[in-house]
Design a protein around this motif. Structure first.
Motif, PDB file in Angstrom:
ATOM      1  N   GLY A 167       0.782  -1.232   0.000  1.00 50.67           N
ATOM      2  CA  GLY A 167       0.000   0.000   0.000  1.00 50.67           C
ATOM      3  C   GLY A 167       0.811   1.277   0.000  1.00 50.67           C
ATOM      4  N   PHE A 168       1.866   1.361   0.817  1.00 50.59           N
ATOM      5  CA  PHE A 168       2.611   2.612   0.919  1.00 50.59           C
ATOM      6  C   PHE A 168       3.351   2.946  -0.371  1.00 50.59           C
ATOM      7  N   LEU A 169       3.692   1.931  -1.158  1.00 44.65           N
ATOM      8  CA  LEU A 169       4.333   2.185  -2.447  1.00 44.65           C
ATOM      9  C   LEU A 169       3.315   2.507  -3.532  1.00 44.65           C
ATOM     10  N   ARG A 170       2.110   2.023  -3.375  1.00 42.67           N
ATOM     11  CA  ARG A 170       1.079   2.318  -4.372  1.00 42.67           C
ATOM     12  C   ARG A 170       0.785   3.808  -4.445  1.00 42.67           C
ATOM     13  N   VAL A 171       0.800   4.450  -3.293  1.00 38.71           N
ATOM     14  CA  VAL A 171       0.506   5.887  -3.265  1.00 38.71           C
ATOM     15  C   VAL A 171       1.528   6.649  -4.103  1.00 38.71           C
ATOM     16  N   ALA A 172       2.818   6.327  -3.928  1.00 37.34           N
ATOM     17  CA  ALA A 172       3.868   6.992  -4.706  1.00 37.34           C
ATOM     18  C   ALA A 172       3.750   6.648  -6.186  1.00 37.34           C
ATOM     19  N   TYR A 173       3.472   5.393  -6.475  1.00 33.98           N
ATOM     20  CA  TYR A 173       3.319   4.938  -7.865  1.00 33.98           C
ATOM     21  C   TYR A 173       2.157   5.662  -8.535  1.00 33.98           C
ATOM     22  N   ARG A 174       1.057   5.807  -7.813  1.00 34.43           N
ATOM     23  CA  ARG A 174      -0.118   6.495  -8.363  1.00 34.43           C
ATOM     24  C   ARG A 174       0.204   7.954  -8.650  1.00 34.43           C
TER      25      ARG A 174
END
Length: 208
Positions: A167-174
């Protein structure tokens, strides 16, 4: 409290809902009882959820592919959020929405396009903007708004690969994906136009 989501499509149409004011009775077809998205509208709406699933809850238990157990011209507004693609006989659904809507009433629809198959319990169709326009107009609705949501090659790539990440990497990826699409749309008229052919979904508002 806002429900956490990593879906660009849901985030995009949730933002659209915030700009819509609904007053009066709202039939939420295939919706969720006390759904978070219902809190996003402006105005003073009263929601009636029609669903056949005990999982999502309902005020009216009914199959959206069959005639609704609702009198003519009963509601001021109708919601169709993430629903039409799950219905094989979507034509009956649209006709019934038109029938139970009061004259001048509004239907609000968010429909996915470039997304994964999601059997819920079934998944049948993906509609382009032209298909949605014809479907609604041929049912008797007047289109007020029809636009692509979360469109662009990088946004679509995010949608189909972000589940690989925590989840915490998804935010940056998004954030990076949306920024790339936004930057290219600003510097390239060609990309700005062609990227509309890569929408994660569509948002539609129509009246009876």
């Amino acid at each position: 409290m806002a429900r956490k989501t990593h879906s660009l499509f849901r985030l995009a149409y949730h933002e659209k809902l915030k700009g819509i004011s609904l007053d009066g009775s709202v039939l939420d077809v295939g919706g969720t009882k006390n759904g978070y998205y219902q809190t996003l509208f402006q105005g003073k709406p009263t929601f009636t959820v029609m669903n056949i699933s005990d999982t999502y809850g309902y005020d009216i238990k009914a199959d959206a592919e069959k005639p609704f157990p609702i009198p003519n011209a009963s509601y001021d507004h109708v919601l169709l959020l993430n629903v039409l693609e799950l219905l094989y006989d979507y034509g009956t659904t649209l006709k019934e929405c038109h029938r139970v809507l009061k004259p001048g009433g509004t239907v609000v629809c968010a429909n996915p396009f470039l997304v994964q198959v999601h059997h819920n319990p079934n998944d049948y169709f993906r509609f382009t903007d032209k298909a949605l326009q014809r479907m609604f107009e041929e049912t008797g609705f007047k289109i007020q708004k029809l636009e692509p949501l979360a469109y662009g090659a990088f946004s679509v790539a995010y949608h189909h690969t972000s589940w690989l990440l925590p989840g915490f990497l998804r935010v940056a990826y998004r954030w990076i994906s949306v920024m790339k699409d936004g930057f290219l749309k600003k510097i390239s008229k060609r990309y700005a136009e062609l990227s509309k052919n890569y929408p994660i979904g569509y948002f539609l508002v129509a009246t009876k």
